[in-house]
Every structure is written in C-alpha cells, then in structure tokens.
Design an enzyme around this catalytic site. Structure first.
Site, PDB file in Angstrom:
ATOM      1  N   ASP A  15       6.307 -16.395 -35.519  1.00  0.00           N
ATOM      2  CA  ASP A  15       5.973 -15.286 -35.910  1.00  0.00           C
ATOM      3  C   ASP A  15       4.889 -14.485 -34.847  1.00  0.00           C
ATOM      4  OD1 ASP A  15       7.677 -15.442 -38.044  1.00  0.00           O
ATOM      5  OD2 ASP A  15       5.968 -16.333 -39.288  1.00  0.00           O
ATOM      6  N   LYS A  18       8.154 -12.310 -31.088  1.00  0.00           N
ATOM      7  CA  LYS A  18       9.262 -12.757 -30.113  1.00  0.00           C
ATOM      8  C   LYS A  18      10.166 -11.856 -30.007  1.00  0.00           C
ATOM      9  CE  LYS A  18       9.804 -16.787 -32.017  1.00  0.00           C
ATOM     10  NZ  LYS A  18       8.618 -16.861 -32.958  1.00  0.00           N
ATOM     11  N   ALA A  41      14.441 -18.171 -38.843  1.00  0.00           N
ATOM     12  CA  ALA A  41      13.777 -17.105 -37.989  1.00  0.00           C
ATOM     13  C   ALA A  41      13.725 -15.974 -38.648  1.00  0.00           C
ATOM     14  CB  ALA A  41      14.744 -16.947 -36.528  1.00  0.00           C
ATOM     15  N   GLY A  42      12.911 -15.187 -38.355  1.00  0.00           N
ATOM     16  CA  GLY A  42      13.092 -13.715 -38.806  1.00  0.00           C
ATOM     17  C   GLY A  42      11.998 -12.955 -37.588  1.00  0.00           C
ATOM     18  N   HIS A  43      12.988 -12.252 -36.929  1.00  0.00           N
ATOM     19  CA  HIS A  43      12.520 -11.554 -35.666  1.00  0.00           C
ATOM     20  C   HIS A  43      12.453  -9.985 -35.948  1.00  0.00           C
ATOM     21  CE1 HIS A  43      13.431 -15.191 -32.863  1.00  0.00           C
ATOM     22  NE2 HIS A  43      12.506 -15.566 -33.843  1.00  0.00           N
ATOM     23  N   GLN A 226      11.212 -19.808 -33.804  1.00  0.00           N
ATOM     24  CA  GLN A 226      10.304 -20.892 -33.986  1.00  0.00           C
ATOM     25  C   GLN A 226       9.286 -20.946 -32.972  1.00  0.00           C
ATOM     26  OE1 GLN A 226      13.475 -22.030 -35.173  1.00  0.00           O
ATOM     27  NE2 GLN A 226      13.146 -20.728 -36.760  1.00  0.00           N
ATOM     28  N   ARG A 307       1.028 -15.588 -44.917  1.00  0.00           N
ATOM     29  CA  ARG A 307       1.008 -16.480 -43.746  1.00  0.00           C
ATOM     30  C   ARG A 307      -0.699 -16.520 -43.672  1.00  0.00           C
ATOM     31  NH1 ARG A 307       4.114 -12.328 -39.631  1.00  0.00           N
ATOM     32  NH2 ARG A 307       6.269 -13.006 -40.236  1.00  0.00           N
TER      33      ARG A 307
HETATM   34  P1  GDP Z   1       8.844 -13.416 -34.369  1.00  0.00           P
HETATM   35  O1  GDP Z   1       9.218 -14.040 -35.317  1.00  0.00           O
HETATM   36  O2  GDP Z   1       8.087 -13.998 -33.279  1.00  0.00           O
HETATM   37  O3  GDP Z   1       9.944 -12.297 -33.832  1.00  0.00           O
HETATM   38  O4  GDP Z   1       7.735 -12.458 -35.231  1.00  0.00           O
HETATM   39  P2  GDP Z   1       8.082 -11.600 -36.555  1.00  0.00           P
HETATM   40  O5  GDP Z   1       8.856 -10.416 -36.513  1.00  0.00           O
HETATM   41  O6  GDP Z   1       8.268 -12.767 -37.685  1.00  0.00           O
HETATM   42  O7  GDP Z   1       6.362 -11.143 -36.809  1.00  0.00           O
HETATM   43  C1  GDP Z   1       5.594 -10.305 -35.984  1.00  0.00           C
HETATM   44  C2  GDP Z   1       5.248  -9.144 -36.938  1.00  0.00           C
HETATM   45  O8  GDP Z   1       4.307  -8.388 -36.012  1.00  0.00           O
HETATM   46  C3  GDP Z   1       6.237  -8.104 -37.129  1.00  0.00           C
HETATM   47  O9  GDP Z   1       6.022  -7.494 -38.344  1.00  0.00           O
HETATM   48  C4  GDP Z   1       6.199  -7.063 -35.969  1.00  0.00           C
HETATM   49  O10 GDP Z   1       6.603  -5.775 -36.371  1.00  0.00           O
HETATM   50  C5  GDP Z   1       4.781  -7.143 -35.647  1.00  0.00           C
HETATM   51  N1  GDP Z   1       4.318  -6.878 -34.078  1.00  0.00           N
HETATM   52  C6  GDP Z   1       4.624  -7.425 -33.189  1.00  0.00           C
HETATM   53  N2  GDP Z   1       4.253  -6.973 -32.145  1.00  0.00           N
HETATM   54  C7  GDP Z   1       3.106  -6.328 -32.546  1.00  0.00           C
HETATM   55  C8  GDP Z   1       1.832  -5.543 -32.107  1.00  0.00           C
HETATM   56  O11 GDP Z   1       1.643  -5.728 -30.703  1.00  0.00           O
HETATM   57  N3  GDP Z   1       1.178  -4.955 -33.064  1.00  0.00           N
HETATM   58  C9  GDP Z   1       1.269  -4.960 -34.371  1.00  0.00           C
HETATM   59  N4  GDP Z   1       0.274  -4.218 -35.082  1.00  0.00           N
HETATM   60  N5  GDP Z   1       2.355  -5.545 -34.607  1.00  0.00           N
HETATM   61  C10 GDP Z   1       3.163  -6.328 -34.189  1.00  0.00           C
HETATM   62  P1  IMO Z   2      10.280 -17.328 -36.472  1.00  0.00           P
HETATM   63  O1  IMO Z   2      11.455 -17.548 -35.444  1.00  0.00           O
HETATM   64  C1  IMO Z   2       7.004 -19.143 -38.653  1.00  0.00           C
HETATM   65  C2  IMO Z   2       8.212 -23.055 -40.457  1.00  0.00           C
HETATM   66  C3  IMO Z   2       8.483 -23.322 -41.915  1.00  0.00           C
HETATM   67  C4  IMO Z   2       8.024 -24.727 -42.219  1.00  0.00           C
HETATM   68  C5  IMO Z   2       8.623 -25.597 -41.241  1.00  0.00           C
HETATM   69  C6  IMO Z   2      10.308 -25.821 -41.264  1.00  0.00           C
HETATM   70  O2  IMO Z   2      10.528 -15.956 -36.987  1.00  0.00           O
HETATM   71  O3  IMO Z   2       9.019 -17.484 -35.583  1.00  0.00           O
HETATM   72  P2  IMO Z   2      12.499 -24.856 -41.533  1.00  0.00           P
HETATM   73  O4  IMO Z   2      13.097 -24.150 -42.508  1.00  0.00           O
HETATM   74  O5  IMO Z   2      12.772 -24.479 -40.234  1.00  0.00           O
HETATM   75  O6  IMO Z   2      13.072 -26.446 -41.869  1.00  0.00           O
HETATM   76  O7  IMO Z   2      10.914 -25.051 -41.910  1.00  0.00           O
HETATM   77  O8  IMO Z   2       8.994 -24.389 -40.089  1.00  0.00           O
HETATM   78  N1  IMO Z   2       9.234 -22.192 -39.894  1.00  0.00           N
HETATM   79  C7  IMO Z   2       8.600 -20.994 -39.366  1.00  0.00           C
HETATM   80  N2  IMO Z   2       7.503 -20.488 -39.318  1.00  0.00           N
HETATM   81  N3  IMO Z   2       8.354 -18.590 -38.068  1.00  0.00           N
HETATM   82  C8  IMO Z   2       9.547 -19.193 -37.975  1.00  0.00           C
HETATM   83  O9  IMO Z   2      10.472 -18.627 -37.236  1.00  0.00           O
HETATM   84  C9  IMO Z   2       9.784 -20.346 -38.848  1.00  0.00           C
HETATM   85  N4  IMO Z   2      11.112 -20.958 -38.783  1.00  0.00           N
HETATM   86  C10 IMO Z   2      10.729 -22.141 -39.685  1.00  0.00           C
HETATM   87  O10 IMO Z   2       7.655 -22.029 -42.653  1.00  0.00           O
HETATM   88  O11 IMO Z   2       6.800 -24.704 -42.099  1.00  0.00           O
HETATM   89 MG    MG Z   3       9.362 -14.349 -37.597  1.00  0.00          MG
END
Ligand code: GDP
Ligand code: IMO
Ligand code: MG
Length: 428
Positions: A15, A18, A41-43, A226, A307
């Site tokens: 998170d 990415k 994943a949640g991007h 991840q 988180r």
């Molecule tokens: P990922 O899994 O690495 O793609 O990240 P996530 O999408 O799960 O979590 C990142 C969160 O931070 C999302 O809600 C994005 O919209 C937000 N985000 C990403 N870059 C920035 C930034 O530079 N500033 C702020 N305020 N939010 C950001």
């Molecule tokens: P992105 O790509 C944050 C964590 C879970 C748990 C561990 C194992 O959005 O960054 P799993 O379901 O993979 O067997 O869970 O890994 N986890 C993540 N934490 N971001 C993620 O993906 C994750 N994918 C898995 O919370 O601790």
């Molecule tokens: Mg994520």
C-alpha cells in the site's frame, strides 16, 4: 532499439502507492505487467478526479493504447477479474488490450474457503491476517503441482482430469479436518468451464508478447503487488504473502531474463503502514498513528481494514535497496506529513542493547528491535500544489534529501496528493 524495462516494487509492507506510481509511469510505457500476487492487491489510481481500485488488472489499464499483461506468476481469480472489467465497462471506460498468461494459476472457490478456515484455525500470535482471497492455498497447489492453470479452463477433458484429482484432496481436507461440507464436482467444473469461455480470447503467450513489444522499442513496466517485507523469502516470515514481490519475482513471474531489466524503482511511503499481523518496529500506537491513519486514509483498499501506522524506517529501506537492487525511489504521500510539528525517521535499531543498522532477517529478532530516530522539523504548509522539487518547502526538501543520502538511491518521483497530476518528477 529495445525498449526500456522498469520494475516497480513496494519497499515496505504494501500500500505504498504502487498503483498511482505505475499509472504515472505507464504514460511512457507500451506494456504494463503484473507478475505475482492476485486479488489480495488493491492498487488505487486517481485520474481526472475519478478513483479506481485495481486488484488484478495492471494499473496501466486506463490507457486504451497500451497492452496490459497478467503474467504466469499471478494467481488469478476469474470472478474478481470479470468484476473489474465489468465495472470499468459500466463506467464507460475504454481500456488497454489485456492478455492473460496460459500459465497463470486459477484461484478456485475451495482456495478462498481454505484460506479463511486455516486463518480461523490459527490463534493468538500465529494469526497472519490474510486478505482471505485464497492466495496461500492457490500457491500451495501450484508448487504441489495440483493447481489449475488458465489454459486448463479451455480444455474440458484436461480440466476434468485435473479437477477430479485436486477436488478429491480438497474435499477430504474440508470434511475430515475442518468438518465442512464438500464441494460438488459438477458445480465447480461447470463454473470453471464458464470462466474458460470468457477467458479464452484473453489467453496468450504473455512472455512472448512482452519480449516482442520490447524488441519493437516499447518500454515495459512490471508492476509489483504487495512488497519487499511481505515477500515469502525476504519478508517477515511467516507474516508474509505466498509469492515473490521483490524485483527477482518479475523474472520468474513474467518470463523476462535478469539481463533485460534496466531499472528497479522502489515505492516508499513517506511514513509506514502495515495491514495484518507481524512485527513493525516503527509502529505508533499513539495519537500520531491515529493522525496518520486519518490524514492518510489508511484503510485497506481490498479489505477495508484499518492499517497500522508509524514512521518511515530507513533500516527497512536499506534492506529493500539491497534485496531489489533499487536504482530509484518513488516517495509517496509526502503531503500527509504537512501538518506535523515534528517528523521522525528511523535510522537504526536497538536490539538487546546493541545498535544495528541492518534489517534482521529473523522475524523473532525484528520483534525485539527498538527504533532509533532522527527528528525533522515539520514544514506546516500544504504541498499539494507543488509540481517541482524547488516548490517544496525547505524542510520537506531536507527530509527527501536525507532519505536519498541515507539510502544512496535518488528519489525520482514524489507524490504530493493522490491525483495523477499531483506528482513531482525528477528525471524519470
Ligand atoms: P498500492 O497498493 O501500493 O497501490 O497502494 P494503495 O492504493 O493500496 O494505497 C495507497 C493510497 O494512498 C491510495 O488511497 C492512494 O490514492 C493514496 N495515495 C497514493 N499516493 C499518494 C500521495 O502522494 N498523496 C496522498 N495523499 N495519497 C496518495
Ligand atoms: P498491495 O499490492 C498490504 C498482507 C495481508 C497479510 C499478508 C498475507 O495492495 O500493496 P495474503 O492474503 O496475501 O495471504 O495475506 O499480506 N497483504 C497486503 N498488505 N497490501 C497488499 O497488497 C497486501 N496483500 C497482502 O494483510 O498480512
Ligand atoms: Mg494496496
């Protein structure tokens, strides 16, 4: 000339942003590839004021002229994939061409159930806090050589033979170990064949598509899911995911030779978060942690879980630099620190009274690490509208330079807000 090949990897516990980094870099790429993980994943991408969360689709999907690839290293949940494609279609979005590797393993309904059952069976300190998306059980079957691959969904006879073997084992496990009802073979088989009918036009030799695109001069972007500290080998085992998010994972998960990789870019959040269980030395179970969670919107993009939040950890960054061979850092969410009077950053650990600058590879040792901090003055103003490094307040520039100097890696991109345009690019 061959196109440039970049890998984007998470440096912390996921998170880091990415998705938004890949979305920005994808503007100059022809192909965006997911190489591991699955719908855990949640991007998040925020483009033209609209928010999207991708679980399986590569974060280049919003560019209609690109190719997006789900590589063989991904474990693919067809229902999650179709939901994402349908949601984009319902929003009237034109999307990139999508290719799914023949060799991607399929997350079956029994994987998701077994993920939840095995998590429930753990108690106290042994809980992992998985996302429940069937990731661990699916990778177990892959390496146990009883998995179902995307190509099997379009071959009724092969699917029948493979599923007969696997489902008998799974049903034994479900009924005899967990006391659950067995799955009906016919129901699972019919469901898998229906998935196959929809997936067939997407199937391809993904490694070949990638290599041919690179040969024709297009840039290739590999999107890690991840992160380094969740890597099954290099993460805080057993509190990890079941795949190889580190840069090396792109080679096996997408079929690209190491000599073809030009750059590895690590995504670092300006502070740090973790979802699920496991050690987290710089965690702030305090008002500061609350502040970061609220201001940073730190709730899981996949599960909605809050988180855990804390300060950025340069011991962990140094580890990620070594394990991934980072050439550049993308520093996200710097704006979240705007209102703080003081900002801390961890520079070493105290482990049993000894100061240590290296990230311990043993999870037990990491649990004993007490962070030692360098404290920076906050800049106390909004940086959301800054678009050049020079526009940032001096205190913010100092913080960025300290990360560069300590890690020895240049910060090539800075996020000052979630929007695509809220990005400072520094020679990338
Ligand atoms: P990922 O899994 O690495 O793609 O990240 P996530 O999408 O799960 O979590 C990142 C969160 O931070 C999302 O809600 C994005 O919209 C937000 N985000 C990403 N870059 C920035 C930034 O530079 N500033 C702020 N305020 N939010 C950001
Ligand atoms: P992105 O790509 C944050 C964590 C879970 C748990 C561990 C194992 O959005 O960054 P799993 O379901 O993979 O067997 O869970 O890994 N986890 C993540 N934490 N971001 C993620 O993906 C994750 N994918 C898995 O919370 O601790
Ligand atoms: Mg994520």
């Amino acid at each position: 000339m061959r196109g440039r090949t970049d890998i984007v990897v998470g440096v912390q516990w996921g998170d880091e942003g990415k998705g938004r980094v890949v979305d920005v870099l994808a503007a100059k790429a022809g192909v965006v590839v997911r190489y591991q993980g699955g719908a855990n994943a949640g991007h998040t991408v925020v483009a033209d004021g609209e928010k999207y969360v991708f679980h399986l689709l590569p974060s280049g999907i919003l560019y209609p002229d690109k190719l997006c690839v789900i590589g063989n290293g991904v474990v693919m949940d067809p229902e999650a994939l179709f939901d994402e494609l349908d949601a984009l279609a319902a929003r009237g979005k034109k999307t990139a061409r999508l290719v799914v590797s023949h060799g991607a393993h399929i997350v079956m309904p029994y994987h998701k159930l077994l993920d939840k059952l095995s998590e429930n069976a753990r108690s106290g300190d042994t809980k992992i806090g998985t996302t429940g998306r069937g990731i661990g059980p699916c990778y177990s079957d892959k390496y146990g050589r009883i998995g179902i691959r995307a190509e099997d969904l379009v071959n009724a006879d092969i699917l029948r033979a493979k599923l007969s073997l696997t489902l008998a084992l799974k049903n034994d496990m479900l009924t005899k170990i967990y006391g659950e009802k067995p799955f009906s073979f016919d129901e699972v088989y019919e469901k898998a064949l229906a998935w196959g009918r929809r997936i067939e036009p997407l199937l391809g030799d993904s490694f070949l598509e990638i290599d041919e695109a690179a040969e024709s001069g297009q840039n290739i972007l590999f999107e890690g899911a991840q992160a380094t500290l969740l890597d099954v080998d290099y993460g805080t085992y057993p509190f990890v995911t079941s795949s190889s998010p580190c840069a090396g994972g792109a080679c096996t998960g997408a079929g690209i030779g190491p000599s073809r990789i030009d750059r590895v870019i690590g995504v670092v959040k300006a502070y740090c978060t973790r979802v699920g269980e496991g050690p987290f030395p710089t965690e702030e179970r305090s008002e500061t942690g609350e502040f970061l969670r609220r201001k940073g919107g730190e709730f899981g993009a996949t599960t909605g879980r809050p988180r855990r939040c804390g300060w950025c950890d340069l011991v962990a960054v140094d580890y990620a630099v070594r394990v991934n061979g980072l050439d550049g850092i993308a520093l996200t969410k710097l704006d979240v620190l705007d209102d703080l009077d003081e900002i801390k950053i961890c520079t070493s650990y105290d482990i049993n009274g000894k100061v240590q600058k290296h990230f311990p590879s043993s999870c037990a040792e990491l649990s004993r690490a007490k962070p030692l901090y360098r404290t920076f003055k906050g800049w106390k103003r909004s940086i959301a509208d800054c678009r050049r490094f020079e526009d940032l307040p001096e205190a913010a520039r100092d913080y960025v330079r300290f990360i560069e100097d300590t890690s020895g890696v240049p910060v090539l991109l800075i996020g000052v807000g979630p929007g695509r345009e809220q990005t400072i690019l520094r020679g990338i």
